[in-house]
Enzyme design. Sequence first.
Site, short mmCIF file in Angstrom:
data_model
loop_
_atom_site.label_atom_id
_atom_site.label_comp_id
_atom_site.label_asym_id
_atom_site.label_seq_id
_atom_site.Cartn_x
_atom_site.Cartn_y
_atom_site.Cartn_z
N GLU A 145 68.73 86.64 -38.10
CA GLU A 145 68.33 85.73 -39.21
C GLU A 145 66.20 86.66 -40.11
O GLU A 145 66.53 87.13 -40.18
CB GLU A 145 67.26 84.86 -38.20
CG GLU A 145 65.97 84.09 -38.22
CD GLU A 145 65.58 82.76 -36.89
OE1 GLU A 145 64.68 81.93 -37.31
OE2 GLU A 145 65.35 83.57 -36.00
N GLU A 239 64.44 73.22 -34.79
CA GLU A 239 63.53 74.31 -34.15
C GLU A 239 62.09 73.83 -34.50
O GLU A 239 61.47 74.63 -35.38
CB GLU A 239 63.82 75.93 -34.50
CG GLU A 239 63.55 76.74 -33.77
CD GLU A 239 63.75 78.64 -34.23
OE1 GLU A 239 63.94 79.51 -32.55
OE2 GLU A 239 63.46 78.57 -35.34
#
Length: 278
Positions: A145, A239
């Site tokens: 990420e 998210e």
Amino acid sequence: MKFGIHAGLWMARWTDEIAPILKHVADLGYDGVEISLLGMNDDKAAALASQIRDHGLEVTCSDGLSREADITSTDPAVQQAGLEHLRWAVRTCATLGSRGLAGVVYAPWGVFDPLNKADRTARSAHMLGQLDADLANDGVTLGIEAINRFETDLVNTAAEAVALARATGSDHIGALLDTFHLNIEEKDIGKAIIAAGDKLAHFHVSDNDRGVPGSGHVPWDVVRSSLKTMGYDGWIVAEMFVLAGNPASADLNIWRNIEPDAQGAAKQALQFMQRTFT
């Protein structure tokens, strides 16, 4: 394309019980739930696996490294602890039924050492590459990420995430891109997404304040068209971190309520994702 939501939206602490959240996710109509492996153990994972199936959900996972398990460390024992943690995380994904593991899996979150960035990145790539057989055996793809400069100095841009993924030498390691972080770090979000190419393994959405996608100033037309251009058809996971006043939110500097309530945010997010990406 499948739509998921991170269970962290409802969690005050990373050790909270996830089972009650599964009903929220299923009732709202999501395809799956994303679960952080922070606070997870083998017994909890085994129990959750059947509960996830009982709710008709699929699952993806996220995780991170501690300072005591840092694969960028110059200490071989600390490096090895990090590798063993990641191997456990891959096995736990398999237990839960997840084909994807993503997050800040390349260095501890919140650790900064920019003068040694090149060496740390090289050590991270070497150690991550050792997961190749584990990932292949359990059918799991690892997503590196890219997060913003206030959370790491190692992988801030999509290009850095892709470069690290390629440096591992593993076909089972790619990049996780997140619109919250892209909005901070990229000069051109569309070009950054497209340039990830076949290394884009996972995709997170929220708006510029980590709230409901579509409620802020992220250029969603650009995000949609870029994903379409590159033919991405994997998971899109909301998210969001929206409620102040609990330890998990404090970890991410959520000092005020971004949305009025978690359930409403989850409902609005799915509606937006369905309108935008289908």
